[in-house]
Motif scaffolding. Structure first.
Motif, short mmCIF file in Angstrom:
data_model
loop_
_atom_site.label_atom_id
_atom_site.label_comp_id
_atom_site.label_asym_id
_atom_site.label_seq_id
_atom_site.Cartn_x
_atom_site.Cartn_y
_atom_site.Cartn_z
N ASP A 32 2.55 4.09 7.86
CA ASP A 32 1.53 4.04 6.81
C ASP A 32 0.85 5.40 6.62
OD1 ASP A 32 1.50 1.08 6.21
OD2 ASP A 32 1.27 1.08 8.39
N LYS A 52 -4.50 -9.67 11.91
CA LYS A 52 -4.79 -9.77 10.48
C LYS A 52 -3.97 -8.73 9.73
CE LYS A 52 -7.29 -10.93 6.83
NZ LYS A 52 -8.31 -10.00 6.33
N SER A 53 -3.88 -7.53 10.28
CA SER A 53 -3.06 -6.49 9.68
C SER A 53 -2.67 -5.48 10.75
CB SER A 53 -3.81 -5.78 8.55
OG SER A 53 -4.92 -5.09 9.10
N VAL A 54 -1.59 -4.74 10.48
CA VAL A 54 -1.19 -3.67 11.39
C VAL A 54 -0.93 -2.43 10.54
CG1 VAL A 54 0.46 -2.84 13.11
CG2 VAL A 54 -0.05 -5.29 12.97
N LYS A 55 -1.61 -1.33 10.88
CA LYS A 55 -1.33 -0.05 10.22
C LYS A 55 -0.80 0.90 11.27
CE LYS A 55 -4.39 -0.21 6.30
NZ LYS A 55 -5.47 -1.24 6.36
N SER A 107 -9.38 2.62 4.09
CA SER A 107 -8.43 1.52 3.85
C SER A 107 -8.77 0.29 4.69
CB SER A 107 -7.00 1.99 4.15
OG SER A 107 -6.77 2.01 5.55
N ASP A 154 0.83 -1.21 0.00
CA ASP A 154 0.00 0.00 0.00
C ASP A 154 0.86 1.25 0.00
OD1 ASP A 154 -2.32 -1.37 -0.04
OD2 ASP A 154 -2.72 -1.20 2.11
N ASP A 190 -10.79 -2.95 6.23
CA ASP A 190 -11.63 -4.04 5.76
C ASP A 190 -12.82 -4.12 6.72
OD1 ASP A 190 -12.87 -6.48 5.35
OD2 ASP A 190 -10.98 -7.58 5.06
N GLN A 226 -7.67 -6.16 12.90
CA GLN A 226 -6.96 -5.09 12.19
C GLN A 226 -6.48 -4.13 13.26
OE1 GLN A 226 -8.72 -3.53 8.29
NE2 GLN A 226 -10.52 -4.06 9.47
N ASP A 232 -0.18 -12.49 15.86
CA ASP A 232 -0.88 -12.85 14.64
C ASP A 232 -2.10 -11.98 14.30
OD1 ASP A 232 -0.80 -14.41 12.45
OD2 ASP A 232 -2.15 -15.95 13.25
#
Ligand code: 5GP
Length: 222
Positions: A181, A159-162, A57, A1, A59, A132, A157
């Motif tokens: 980000d 799902k995502s890290v911003k 951005s 991204d 989900d 997230q 674990d």
């Protein structure tokens, strides 16, 4: 991204800064401040857009956790969450529900000061699994702290890290080239205080991001 480096405060920051006399600064700090760099109003206006981009951005099908890195992140975290809540509610009936958690980081003091930090406070990070995660920082300087934190978070674990930060410093000491980000502002190398950013625990109670003068550096040195 694509990363958002934010509004660029130029190297000659003096040219885009403000006279302290033009703002209602706490009198106990006034003579120790060189200039006002980012008035609170500007930070808030910029953050409204940053969080809009952040929100789009996300989900919508994955639970969100906003993670505040204390102490310096608390003010900016509150601003980011205020905006997130507004967008989340405005998207009713597909509103996004999010949780908040708060951590403090402690650097190892022995030789292992390398690739990890110790997380103190906050809930058990096991709850980040599958989520997230939005990490909110006050400032990324060399990038070492945030890179170490990312190593710790990866173990749980998510799902995502911003990573969202109010300030990113353009320092040659950021040798890994780490970039957050979402940055609200990109600043040159100076020591920023205010807006929860401290100098030896002073200046957190200052509403605007300012630059210390030499007298301030001396007066509040540890
Ligand atoms: P790093 O170099 O690991 O990216 O930055 C770690 C920490 O150094 C930041 O979270 C912040 O606490 C502190 N720091 C770096 N630059 C500044 C600055 O200009 N002002 C203040 N108050 N703290 C800073």
């Amino acid at each position: 991204d694509k990363k958002d480096i934010g509004i660029v405060v130029p190297d000659d920051w003096q040219s885009v800064s403000y006279d302290c006399d033009q703002f209602a600064l706490p009198t106990h700090y006034k003579k120790y401040l060189e200039r006002v760099i980012l008035p609170r109003g500007l930070v808030l206006d910029r953050t409204e857009k940053l969080v809009l981009d952040l929100f789009h951005s996300l989900d919508r099908s994955v639970p969100v956790v906003a993670l505040c890195v204390l102490k310096g992140g608390f003010q900016y975290f509150a601003d980011v969450c205020d905006n997130l809540k507004r967008h989340a509610a405005a998207h009713y009936p597909e509103a996004i529900q999010f949780n908040m958690d708060f951590i403090r980081l402690k650097s190892y003091e022995d030789d292992r000061a390398n690739e990890e930090v110790q997380v103190i406070g906050g809930d058990n990070l096991e709850h980040l699994s599958g989520k997230q995660v939005i990490v909110v920082e006050d400032i990324v300087d060399t990038g070492n702290t945030i890179r170490k934190l990312m190593n710790v978070l990866a173990k749980y674990d998510p799902k995502s890290v911003k990573v969202v930060t109010m300030l990113s410093k353009r320092t040659p000491l950021n040798t890994s080239g780490y970039v957050a980000d979402f940055s609200a502002f990109s600043i040159p190398v100076f020591f920023a205080v205010g807006y929860a950013l401290d100098y030896n625990e002073y200046f957190r109670d200052l509403n605007h991001v300012c630059v210390l003068n030499n007298e301030g550096i001396e007066k509040f040195s540890a």
